[in-house]
Structure formats: C-alpha cells, structure tokens
Design a protein around this motif. Structure first.
Motif, mmCIF file in Angstrom:
data_model
loop_
_atom_site.group_PDB
_atom_site.id
_atom_site.type_symbol
_atom_site.label_atom_id
_atom_site.label_comp_id
_atom_site.label_asym_id
_atom_site.label_seq_id
_atom_site.Cartn_x
_atom_site.Cartn_y
_atom_site.Cartn_z
ATOM 1 N N ASP A 335 -34.870 -46.008 19.584
ATOM 2 C CA ASP A 335 -34.596 -45.137 18.440
ATOM 3 C C ASP A 335 -33.533 -45.744 17.540
ATOM 4 N N VAL A 336 -32.521 -46.374 18.146
ATOM 5 C CA VAL A 336 -31.462 -47.007 17.359
ATOM 6 C C VAL A 336 -32.042 -48.131 16.508
ATOM 7 N N ILE A 337 -32.932 -48.930 17.110
ATOM 8 C CA ILE A 337 -33.536 -50.049 16.371
ATOM 9 C C ILE A 337 -34.426 -49.539 15.238
ATOM 10 N N LEU A 338 -35.239 -48.520 15.524
ATOM 11 C CA LEU A 338 -36.181 -47.992 14.534
ATOM 12 C C LEU A 338 -35.562 -46.941 13.617
ATOM 13 N N LYS A 339 -34.292 -46.620 13.852
ATOM 14 C CA LYS A 339 -33.564 -45.641 13.049
ATOM 15 C C LYS A 339 -34.261 -44.281 13.073
ATOM 16 N N ARG A 340 -34.540 -43.834 14.269
ATOM 17 C CA ARG A 340 -35.131 -42.517 14.480
ATOM 18 C C ARG A 340 -34.232 -41.694 15.395
ATOM 19 N N ILE A 341 -34.338 -40.365 15.291
ATOM 20 C CA ILE A 341 -33.489 -39.453 16.053
ATOM 21 C C ILE A 341 -34.362 -38.333 16.618
ATOM 22 N N ASN A 342 -34.083 -37.935 17.853
ATOM 23 C CA ASN A 342 -34.689 -36.741 18.449
ATOM 24 C C ASN A 342 -33.643 -35.627 18.427
ATOM 25 N N LEU A 343 -33.947 -34.551 17.707
ATOM 26 C CA LEU A 343 -32.990 -33.466 17.514
ATOM 27 C C LEU A 343 -33.394 -32.275 18.368
ATOM 28 N N ASN A 344 -32.434 -31.756 19.151
ATOM 29 C CA ASN A 344 -32.670 -30.596 20.016
ATOM 30 C C ASN A 344 -31.836 -29.416 19.552
ATOM 31 N N PHE A 345 -32.490 -28.274 19.369
ATOM 32 C CA PHE A 345 -31.795 -27.007 19.132
ATOM 33 C C PHE A 345 -31.823 -26.266 20.462
ATOM 34 N N GLU A 346 -30.682 -26.120 21.103
ATOM 35 C CA GLU A 346 -30.654 -25.578 22.466
ATOM 36 C C GLU A 346 -30.010 -24.203 22.487
ATOM 37 N N GLN A 347 -30.624 -23.337 23.292
ATOM 38 C CA GLN A 347 -30.054 -22.021 23.520
ATOM 39 C C GLN A 347 -29.812 -21.847 25.012
ATOM 40 N N SER A 348 -29.561 -20.621 25.425
ATOM 41 C CA SER A 348 -29.163 -20.372 26.813
ATOM 42 C C SER A 348 -30.257 -20.781 27.772
ATOM 43 N N ASN A 349 -29.846 -21.288 28.942
ATOM 44 C CA ASN A 349 -30.800 -21.573 30.000
ATOM 45 C C ASN A 349 -30.329 -20.926 31.275
ATOM 46 N N SER A 350 -31.132 -21.084 32.331
ATOM 47 C CA SER A 350 -30.786 -20.552 33.647
ATOM 48 C C SER A 350 -30.073 -21.627 34.435
ATOM 49 N N PHE A 351 -29.014 -21.263 35.100
ATOM 50 C CA PHE A 351 -28.242 -22.246 35.844
ATOM 51 C C PHE A 351 -28.685 -22.378 37.284
ATOM 52 N N GLY A 352 -29.727 -21.642 37.675
ATOM 53 C CA GLY A 352 -30.221 -21.762 39.040
ATOM 54 C C GLY A 352 -30.855 -23.112 39.274
#
Length: 538
Positions: A335-352
C-alpha cells in the motif's frame, strides 16, 4: 401455549403499522432451510484446517476404497440437511414495540430477548440464493457479549428495510427517554431528524471501482497462511504436477537437474516457477476482494454511514456517527508503494474470546483509497482532526530508544550468542552464518518497529502511529476513553519513562516507553475530557 405462528402477517407489515403483539410468534419462510444448511457447511469448511493432517494421511485410502467413503459422505450430507430442517422448524421470533424475541436451538435451547435500545448496528445481508425469492437476513449487533446478537433469516427484503428503520428510530428514542425532562435542543433536533429520515436522500461519499478491488486483493494478499495450510500436501502436489507435466512431454525433474543444466538455468527455472505460483495465489486474493467488495458504495444519511457491497452475498451495514469509536488508517508495505490506504470506521465490539464473526465485524472498511479520498472521509467524520498535519509534519512524539536497547540487547543478543556458540563448536559454519543473518534481520525489524511507533494529541483527539514495514494511524476522540492505565517499573522510573494503555469500547492500545511527563499529561487530559464532556460515547 403459544399461538399458531403466522408468517404471512410479518411480510405485509408496513413502517406505519403497529408491530405484532406479544402473542404473534412467527415462523421463517421454508427457504431458511437453505440458509441453515449453508451455515453448517461454512462452519465445517472454516474448521477444515484442523482436519488437513488427517486428510493428508487418509486421502489415498479414500481414493482406493470409494465404496467405503462415498456412503459416509452421503450420510454426512443427509445429516446436514436434517440439522438444517430441524433448525428451521424450531426457530421462532416475535416483535413488540420495543424489543425482539427469538427462540432457537436443537440441543441447547436459546431464548433471546433483545431491546431495540441495545442495538448498536443493523446489517442486511442478501445471499445470492435469496435474490430470486426476495428474501434477506437482518443482523442485530449489540455492544455487549456476542451471545446477545440476533439474526432474522429468510424475511422479505422490504420488511427487513422497514424493520431496520424502525429499530434505529426506536433505539435513538429509547436512549433519550430516560432524560426526557432535560432534553437539549440538539437532542430534540436529532429525534426530529430520525422521524424525517425517510424523506431524505443519501449522500454518496465513496465508491470503489473494479481496478481498486484488484489493487486491494494484491496488497492484502495473505499467501503465507495458505502455503502453511497446504504444507502436508506438498509432496503429493509436486508428485501430481510432475506426473501431469510428464504426460505433456515435459520432464519436470530434469529441468532442475544440475547434471543437464547450468546453475543459472536452474535458478531461472526456479524463479519462473515461483512467480507462476505467486501469480496463482495472488489471483485467489484478488477474487476474494472482488467477491467481498463488488459494487462498493459508502453513503451517508444525516448522521448514519451506510456501506453496501458484495458480489454473491449483498451486505448492507449502517453505523451512526455517535457510535463511531475511532478511525484507523492502515497501509501494508505494498500500500505504501502504490500509495493506497485501507480506512476502517470502528465501533464497539465484544471483548469475549469466543466472538462470532458478526461480533468482530462492527466496522466499515473502505478498501484501497487514495490519500486525498481518505482524508476527505476522515474530515467528514472528525472535522477538527489534525491527522493530516501530523503525518505531513511528522508531529508524532516517538517512543524512547530504550525500546531498541531492551529488545536487541536483553532479548535477541543472548539467543544469538548462544546459537552461534553451539554451531561454531560443531563446525557448522553455514548454519552459524544463517543464524547471524537472521539476527541482523530481526534487529532491523526492531528498529523499524521503534521508528514507526509514536503518539500525539490535541484538544479533542488522540493519535497513535504504529507499524512494522507498513504503517497504521489511529485517531479517536478523547471523550470516548473508557479507561486509562499508567505502567512504570523501577528501571523506567529511573529514566522517567512510562507506558500508557488507552481502553475504548472498540479495543485497547498500548504506547510503550514515552516520557513520564507526556504520559501523565495525556491521562489527565483524557480523564478531564471524559468527565467534563456531555457527549455520549455511544
């Protein structure tokens, strides 16, 4: 006694109609049998990695004695269908104005009562085998344990859409009913917005083209996992390929013989074969990316983000901005070489520990976007963030160089010296050289890890940078903090260093070996923001 289930009543319910009463237990459409059968098959296929050693040992016996194995396979298939049918017959659900109840289970009976106010995320899935009949699955996720999730399968698509809107509206209303007497103007506006959402059009924020998905498949390729799983079959695979090439008149063994070919020719053959295998494996990753993200669209309706994608199974995931816990900007080395980014919008998860797949997917992923597109999405969610400025000006506070010293001197060097001493005593110079080369490579990785790690903050946000060969950035509002931890041993205290751990509803992050002053400052400011802010973290 429950009343006779009525599957027709649900299908005709409109958004303005009253939801079924407590006595209206519903059954699923018969097409749900197919869903349960596919679910069992996916579960078995997902655990097939544990059966690979047994299959590697017995698959020749299976080929030699098909009259034994074929009936066993047919029996397993029949049991799968029986399990799916019984699961369908035992599944019941009913809806009220404020909650959903589900009864299910064959050996372990389950009765789930889920209030709409606890629903964090609503997802609509439409597998390819449901498109012809117009059915869909509705997934309801909570911020609690994975066992509190609910899933309605084989309901009509139009009803799933109506129920999604109903649940989201009721969840917002219930969240504010407790403090009805102290409603602010902003809260009232938000409730009015919920009522009028249906008349508004979604704003498209981002779409992914087929070329973007191909790039994502290449950059996110995990061929080493596949190669590791195939290890027990290597001998048989090479033998089968050699026999097949021999039938085509190609001497596979002779190509790599140093008696008939020079070292350079053998090396070129090996490189060509390696590139061919890599190309095949990368193609699998590309196909997986296309299947998962085909037709990708990220849109926004008021304060809700809505993601739609999927080639065979169409997924629709919605997330309220108020439930967004943090944004993660990820870049692998490609991704760094190709100048691309993966963007995550994260909300609450379960900690189990035993989370279901749905419990761990409470995020909206935007694959392989360009930096300007990424920043536009981040600015849309967090208008006052300084992430771009910090990245451009390298404004992150690095962790201490003691990280390098601790890992190399205390951990890697003793192991390297011991391994080198043992190999030199046995006159294994080649092995000793390989051990030294590995030691140098690990030292380089430790340096890269130190170089990547950093932390920064401003009045509203905390920013964390970490990575190895690639680089990831984490950005979250300070008032979203659930817990902070300050850690310091005697050696760290002597050098005025400390480690800080930030705990959010979406996960925890540790920043090691920063200055003691910065650690106290970030914790104090964070706790002050949590106490003084009137904003809800959900």
């Amino acid at each position: 006694m429950d009343k006779q289930p009525n599957s027709a009543a649900i299908g005709s319910t409109s958004l303005t109609d009253k939801l079924p009463t407590q006595d209206d237990w519903q059954v699923l459409s018969p097409v749900a049998i197919l869903y349960f059968a596919v679910g069992v098959f996916k579960h078995l296929f997902g655990n097939i990695i544990y059966l690979i050693p047994a299959l590697a040992v017995s698959y020749k016996s299976m080929l030699e004695h098909p009259y034994i194995w074929f009936p066993s396979i047919l029996t397993a298939f029949a049991l799968l269908l029986l399990f799916a049918f019984v699961s369908f017959k035992l599944y019941r659900y009913r809806l009220t104005d404020n909650n959903i109840e589900i009864r299910s289970g064959i050996f372990s009976k389950k009765h789930l009562n889920l209030p709409f106010s606890r629903v964090q995320n609503v997802k609509i899935e439409q597998p390819i085998y449901y498109r012809f009949s117009g059915h869909a699955c509705l997934q309801l996720d909570t911020a609690g344990a994975a066992k509190n999730e609910a899933k309605l399968v084989a309901i009509k698509l139009h009803f799933a859409e109506q129920l999604k809107t109903r649940i989201q509206g009721q969840a917002q209303t219930d969240a504010t009913d407790v403090n009805q007497d102290n409603l602010t103007a902003n809260t009232t506006d938000r409730l009015n917005t919920t009522v009028t959402n249906q008349g508004k059009q979604e704003k498209v924020l981002n779409q992914r083209q087929l070329s973007d998905l191909i790039i994502h498949g290449i950059t996110s390729n995990r061929i080493w996992i596949f190669l590791g799983g195939m290890a027990p079959f290597y001998d048989n695979i090479f033998e089968s390929i050699s026999e097949w090439l021999t039938t085509l008149g190609i001497d596979f063994t002779g190509l790599f013989s140093l008696q008939t070919h020079s070292l350079l020719e053998v090396g070129l053959y090996a490189l060509s074969l390696t590139m061919l295998v890599m190309l095949v494996l990368v193609s699998f990753s590309v196909i997986g990316a296309i299947v998962s993200f085909y037709g990708y669209t990220l849109s926004k309706l008021d304060d809700k983000y809505i993601r739609r994608s999927g080639l065979f199974t169409k997924h629709e995931v919605s997330m309220s901005l108020s439930r967004l816990q943090m944004i993660v900007q990820k870049q692998d080395w490609l991704d760094v070489i190709l100048k691309r980014i993966n963007l995550n919008f994260e909300q609450s998860n379960s900690f189990g520990k035993n989370q279901s797949s749905s419990a761990t997917s409470n995020k909206i992923i935007v694959p392989s976007i360009k930096p300007d597109e990424c920043q536009a999405l981040i600015d849309d969610a967090y208008p006052n963030n300084s992430l771009h400025t910090l990245i451009f000006n390298d404004g992150f506070e690095p962790i201490s160089k003691r990280f390098i010293f601790r890992n190399i001197v205390y951990l890697l060097t003793p192991i390297w010296l011991l391994a080198t001493y043992n190999t030199l005593i046995d006159d294994k110079l080649m092995i000793s050289a390989l051990v030294s080369a590995l030691f140098i490579a690990l030292c380089a990785l430790v340096f890269l890890r130190w170089k990547r790690w950093g932390v920064a903050r401003d009045e509203q946000f905390v920013y964390i940078r970490k990575g190895l060969i690639g680089i990831d950035y984490y950005c979250f509002p300070t008032y979203k903090l659930q817990q902070t931890q300050f850690k310091q041993n005697l050696l760290m205290k002597k050098r005025q260093l400390a480690s800080v751990k930030f705990v959010l509803a979406s996960g925890s992050f540790k920043v090691p070996l920063i200055s003691q002053t910065l650690a106290y400052e970030m914790i104090d400011v964070g706790l002050y923001q949590v106490e003084s802010s009137q904003k809800s973290w959900m």
